[in-house]
Design an enzyme around this catalytic site. Structure first.
Site: not given
Ligand code: 5RP
Length: 218
Positions: A30, A83, A97, A103
């Protein structure tokens, strides 16, 4: 102010790091989505992007932002991503995610890694957020047993397949005191594709959206 407002602030602050005529790596989630939406306003300034997931590639293309294959570009100047947790050394947990492998590849190929997050992501010790581990499907049970030996409680992420066709184990109750060492150890388990600790290649800058504005940690 909501956590989402703080994510948006951090994402907008990251625009200052985008150089003219560069190709930049784009994360997933997000906060990265907020960055993609902000980037649309200055898309004419950059040569293109490399996406860390199919979802981010789709969003970038919807904004008319060029998406390139990593194999077709040299070193990237910049990688921008969110993160799940960061400590003060900018060691991260990522992969909430499920995009951790791509990544980690795009981060590794980038000169500078800017992490964008809301203030709730800054922690003293990594591990309250369950640690995502991408695993080759046939190795699931074996890897789970090995993770238990490291003190964690792995939980299979039901109904989820990564962009690479693999599964995720989310490892609960890990107190990650030595992130670099644990990253290396878990990466060495046969069947593990990627562990969601980003410590061997930490972020270079953390832009943290807070109630008092964006704080920059290096
Ligand atoms: C996806 C990730 C994202 O950076 C992590 O889950 C943070 O997500 P968000 O910005 O929705 O809080 O590592 O694999």
């Amino acid at each position: 102010m909501t956590p989402d407002d703080m994510k948006k602030m951090a994402a907008q602050a990251a625009l200052d790091y985008v150089g003219t005529g560069t190709v930049i790596g784009i994360g997933t989630g997000s906060t990265a989505n907020h960055f993609i939406d902000s980037l649309a306003a200055i898309k004419h300034r950059i040569d293109g992007t490399v996406a860390s997931s199919e979802a981010s590639a789709k969003r970038l293309k919807a904004h008319g932002i060029p998406v390139l294959e990593l194999n077709s570009v040299d070193e990237l100047s910049l990688y921008i991503d969110g993160a799940d947790e960061s400590n003060r050394h900018l060691h991260l947990i990522k992969g909430g995610g499920g995009a951790l492998t791509r990544e980690k590849i795009v981060a590794a190929a980038s000169r500078k890694f800017i992490c964008i997050a809301d203030e709730s992501k800054l922690v003293d010790i990594l591990g309250t957020f369950p640690l995502p581990v991408e695993v080759i499907p046939m190795a699931r049970s074996y890897v789970a047993r090995e993770l238990v030996k490291h003190g964690g409680q792995p939980v299979y992420r039901e109904g989820f397949t990564t962009d690479n066709g693999n599964i995720i184990l989310d490892v609960h109750n890990m107190q990650i005191m030595e992130p670099v060492r644990l990253e290396e150890e878990l990466n060495n388990i046969a069947g593990v594709v990627t562990v969601g600790i980003f410590a061997r290649r930490p972020a270079d800058v953390l832009l943290l959206g807070t109630r008092d504005g964006v704080k920059t940690l290096t």
